[in-house]
Motif scaffolding. Sequence first.
Motif, PDB file in Angstrom:
ATOM      1  N   ILE A  27      13.617 -34.106  -3.557  1.00  0.00           N
ATOM      2  CA  ILE A  27      13.129 -32.781  -3.928  1.00  0.00           C
ATOM      3  C   ILE A  27      13.030 -32.694  -5.450  1.00  0.00           C
ATOM      4  O   ILE A  27      14.024 -32.531  -6.142  1.00  0.00           O
ATOM      5  CB  ILE A  27      14.052 -31.673  -3.398  1.00  0.00           C
ATOM      6  N   ILE A  28      11.806 -32.807  -5.970  1.00  0.00           N
ATOM      7  CA  ILE A  28      11.635 -32.764  -7.421  1.00  0.00           C
ATOM      8  C   ILE A  28      10.474 -31.857  -7.821  1.00  0.00           C
ATOM      9  O   ILE A  28      10.196 -31.703  -8.995  1.00  0.00           O
ATOM     10  CB  ILE A  28      11.405 -34.175  -8.004  1.00  0.00           C
ATOM     11  N   GLY A  29       9.786 -31.250  -6.878  1.00  0.00           N
ATOM     12  CA  GLY A  29       8.655 -30.399  -7.212  1.00  0.00           C
ATOM     13  C   GLY A  29       8.429 -29.334  -6.155  1.00  0.00           C
ATOM     14  O   GLY A  29       9.015 -29.381  -5.071  1.00  0.00           O
ATOM     15  N   GLU A  30       7.563 -28.370  -6.463  1.00  0.00           N
ATOM     16  CA  GLU A  30       7.286 -27.292  -5.523  1.00  0.00           C
ATOM     17  C   GLU A  30       6.726 -27.810  -4.209  1.00  0.00           C
ATOM     18  O   GLU A  30       6.984 -27.241  -3.144  1.00  0.00           O
ATOM     19  CB  GLU A  30       6.323 -26.287  -6.158  1.00  0.00           C
ATOM     20  N   VAL A  31       5.951 -28.874  -4.266  1.00  0.00           N
ATOM     21  CA  VAL A  31       5.351 -29.414  -3.043  1.00  0.00           C
ATOM     22  C   VAL A  31       6.401 -29.846  -2.026  1.00  0.00           C
ATOM     23  O   VAL A  31       6.161 -29.838  -0.817  1.00  0.00           O
ATOM     24  CB  VAL A  31       4.411 -30.598  -3.386  1.00  0.00           C
ATOM     25  N   ASP A 125       2.903 -16.601  -5.612  1.00  0.00           N
ATOM     26  CA  ASP A 125       2.490 -15.329  -5.023  1.00  0.00           C
ATOM     27  C   ASP A 125       2.777 -14.203  -6.016  1.00  0.00           C
ATOM     28  O   ASP A 125       3.913 -14.027  -6.446  1.00  0.00           O
ATOM     29  CB  ASP A 125       3.259 -15.101  -3.719  1.00  0.00           C
ATOM     30  N   LYS A 126       1.748 -13.441  -6.368  1.00  0.00           N
ATOM     31  CA  LYS A 126       1.927 -12.402  -7.383  1.00  0.00           C
ATOM     32  C   LYS A 126       2.908 -11.314  -6.941  1.00  0.00           C
ATOM     33  O   LYS A 126       3.456 -10.597  -7.786  1.00  0.00           O
ATOM     34  CB  LYS A 126       0.593 -11.775  -7.753  1.00  0.00           C
ATOM     35  N   ASP A 127       3.137 -11.208  -5.625  1.00  0.00           N
ATOM     36  CA  ASP A 127       4.081 -10.204  -5.129  1.00  0.00           C
ATOM     37  C   ASP A 127       5.512 -10.729  -5.059  1.00  0.00           C
ATOM     38  O   ASP A 127       6.438  -9.947  -4.818  1.00  0.00           O
ATOM     39  CB  ASP A 127       3.646  -9.728  -3.738  1.00  0.00           C
ATOM     40  N   LEU A 128       5.699 -12.032  -5.242  1.00  0.00           N
ATOM     41  CA  LEU A 128       7.026 -12.628  -5.132  1.00  0.00           C
ATOM     42  C   LEU A 128       7.505 -13.261  -6.441  1.00  0.00           C
ATOM     43  O   LEU A 128       8.708 -13.350  -6.685  1.00  0.00           O
ATOM     44  CB  LEU A 128       7.035 -13.705  -4.038  1.00  0.00           C
ATOM     45  N   TYR A 129       6.558 -13.718  -7.265  1.00  0.00           N
ATOM     46  CA  TYR A 129       6.917 -14.430  -8.497  1.00  0.00           C
ATOM     47  C   TYR A 129       6.967 -13.438  -9.667  1.00  0.00           C
ATOM     48  O   TYR A 129       6.494 -12.309  -9.580  1.00  0.00           O
ATOM     49  CB  TYR A 129       5.887 -15.533  -8.767  1.00  0.00           C
ATOM     50  N   TYR A 130       7.548 -13.887 -10.775  1.00  0.00           N
ATOM     51  CA  TYR A 130       7.647 -13.064 -11.975  1.00  0.00           C
ATOM     52  C   TYR A 130       6.248 -12.692 -12.476  1.00  0.00           C
ATOM     53  O   TYR A 130       5.332 -13.517 -12.460  1.00  0.00           O
ATOM     54  CB  TYR A 130       8.382 -13.824 -13.081  1.00  0.00           C
ATOM     55  N   TYR A 168       6.910 -17.589   2.873  1.00  0.00           N
ATOM     56  CA  TYR A 168       8.222 -17.742   3.500  1.00  0.00           C
ATOM     57  C   TYR A 168       9.338 -17.350   2.531  1.00  0.00           C
ATOM     58  O   TYR A 168      10.134 -18.193   2.093  1.00  0.00           O
ATOM     59  CB  TYR A 168       8.386 -19.188   3.988  1.00  0.00           C
ATOM     60  N   PRO A 169       9.430 -16.072   2.200  1.00  0.00           N
ATOM     61  CA  PRO A 169      10.480 -15.645   1.261  1.00  0.00           C
ATOM     62  C   PRO A 169      11.885 -15.853   1.797  1.00  0.00           C
ATOM     63  O   PRO A 169      12.833 -15.969   1.018  1.00  0.00           O
ATOM     64  CB  PRO A 169      10.168 -14.153   1.047  1.00  0.00           C
ATOM     65  N   SER A 175       6.089 -18.557  -3.226  1.00  0.00           N
ATOM     66  CA  SER A 175       4.700 -18.994  -3.178  1.00  0.00           C
ATOM     67  C   SER A 175       4.084 -18.666  -1.824  1.00  0.00           C
ATOM     68  O   SER A 175       4.793 -18.375  -0.858  1.00  0.00           O
ATOM     69  CB  SER A 175       4.622 -20.504  -3.417  1.00  0.00           C
ATOM     70  N   PHE A 176       2.751 -18.732  -1.762  1.00  0.00           N
ATOM     71  CA  PHE A 176       2.058 -18.647  -0.488  1.00  0.00           C
ATOM     72  C   PHE A 176       1.192 -19.883  -0.325  1.00  0.00           C
ATOM     73  O   PHE A 176       0.887 -20.583  -1.292  1.00  0.00           O
ATOM     74  CB  PHE A 176       1.198 -17.374  -0.387  1.00  0.00           C
ATOM     75  N   GLU A 177       0.801 -20.161   0.913  1.00  0.00           N
ATOM     76  CA  GLU A 177      -0.039 -21.318   1.192  1.00  0.00           C
ATOM     77  C   GLU A 177      -1.288 -20.869   1.932  1.00  0.00           C
ATOM     78  O   GLU A 177      -1.262 -19.902   2.694  1.00  0.00           O
ATOM     79  CB  GLU A 177       0.730 -22.360   2.009  1.00  0.00           C
ATOM     80  N   ILE A 178      -2.381 -21.563   1.688  1.00  0.00           N
ATOM     81  CA  ILE A 178      -3.637 -21.266   2.356  1.00  0.00           C
ATOM     82  C   ILE A 178      -4.374 -22.577   2.608  1.00  0.00           C
ATOM     83  O   ILE A 178      -4.387 -23.465   1.747  1.00  0.00           O
ATOM     84  CB  ILE A 178      -4.501 -20.286   1.529  1.00  0.00           C
ATOM     85  N   VAL A 179      -4.931 -22.692   3.799  1.00  0.00           N
ATOM     86  CA  VAL A 179      -5.714 -23.870   4.184  1.00  0.00           C
ATOM     87  C   VAL A 179      -7.081 -23.382   4.639  1.00  0.00           C
ATOM     88  O   VAL A 179      -7.176 -22.512   5.513  1.00  0.00           O
ATOM     89  CB  VAL A 179      -5.043 -24.660   5.322  1.00  0.00           C
ATOM     90  N   VAL A 180      -8.138 -23.912   4.030  1.00  0.00           N
ATOM     91  CA  VAL A 180      -9.490 -23.595   4.468  1.00  0.00           C
ATOM     92  C   VAL A 180     -10.227 -24.881   4.799  1.00  0.00           C
ATOM     93  O   VAL A 180     -10.015 -25.917   4.163  1.00  0.00           O
ATOM     94  CB  VAL A 180     -10.275 -22.790   3.414  1.00  0.00           C
ATOM     95  N   LYS A 181     -11.046 -24.802   5.824  1.00  0.00           N
ATOM     96  CA  LYS A 181     -11.874 -25.934   6.232  1.00  0.00           C
ATOM     97  C   LYS A 181     -13.269 -25.766   5.649  1.00  0.00           C
ATOM     98  O   LYS A 181     -13.839 -24.675   5.654  1.00  0.00           O
ATOM     99  CB  LYS A 181     -11.957 -26.011   7.755  1.00  0.00           C
ATOM    100  N   LYS A 182     -13.819 -26.849   5.148  1.00  0.00           N
ATOM    101  CA  LYS A 182     -15.203 -26.818   4.672  1.00  0.00           C
ATOM    102  C   LYS A 182     -16.133 -26.923   5.873  1.00  0.00           C
ATOM    103  O   LYS A 182     -15.992 -27.813   6.703  1.00  0.00           O
ATOM    104  CB  LYS A 182     -15.453 -27.971   3.704  1.00  0.00           C
TER     105      LYS A 182
END
Length: 202
Positions: A27-31, A125-130, A168-169, A175-182
Amino acid sequence: MGPTRDLFSGTVITTDSEMVNFMSDQIIGEVDHCRYRLMKYCKGQGLDLGCGKSKIRVDAIGIDLYSPLADMNCDARLLEQYPDEHFDYVFSSHLLEEIQNTEAVLREWLRVIKVGGNLVLYQADKDLYYPLGHELCNRNHIHHFCFESLWEILKGLGNTELVHHGRYPENKEWSFEIVVKKTEEKEPICGIQNSDKHPTAS
């Protein structure tokens, strides 16, 4: 997936579950907080843009302007070295907040994705982060998004179908995640109406 070797440790990995287990020990990054949820959307050949010290998959091509652990040190905003519809996915974690022209960059990232491939984003996420300007906010951030605001931008670009979104607070993730298909559709499609357990507040 076929066998792949982690370049740094030499570990041979043969399955996605082995990859998740191997990478979750580091565990060394947000990912590293979202990998077990998002790696299933990152199949085939793909890019990790702004990868820092940890990629979504060890076999992704990691692009980062500064990180010595990236496969390529170059500007993730411009992917002119790659032809149209070249990759199965593009993943990026906490880079879009630092980029000025959001629409142009997202259009460029979608350009290199094959029809049917995924754009996978993990964002503050602007509603969760500073808030911007707060002493604890990342000073490189230019703007923040919520799911709705980023999806509106992606819808406006067209040829996008919403596959997944969530936040997932309860896991202490800001943060939030979003996946879109082309897609080949001329109009954007909303394929999934819910976000697992947690719809993002507007």
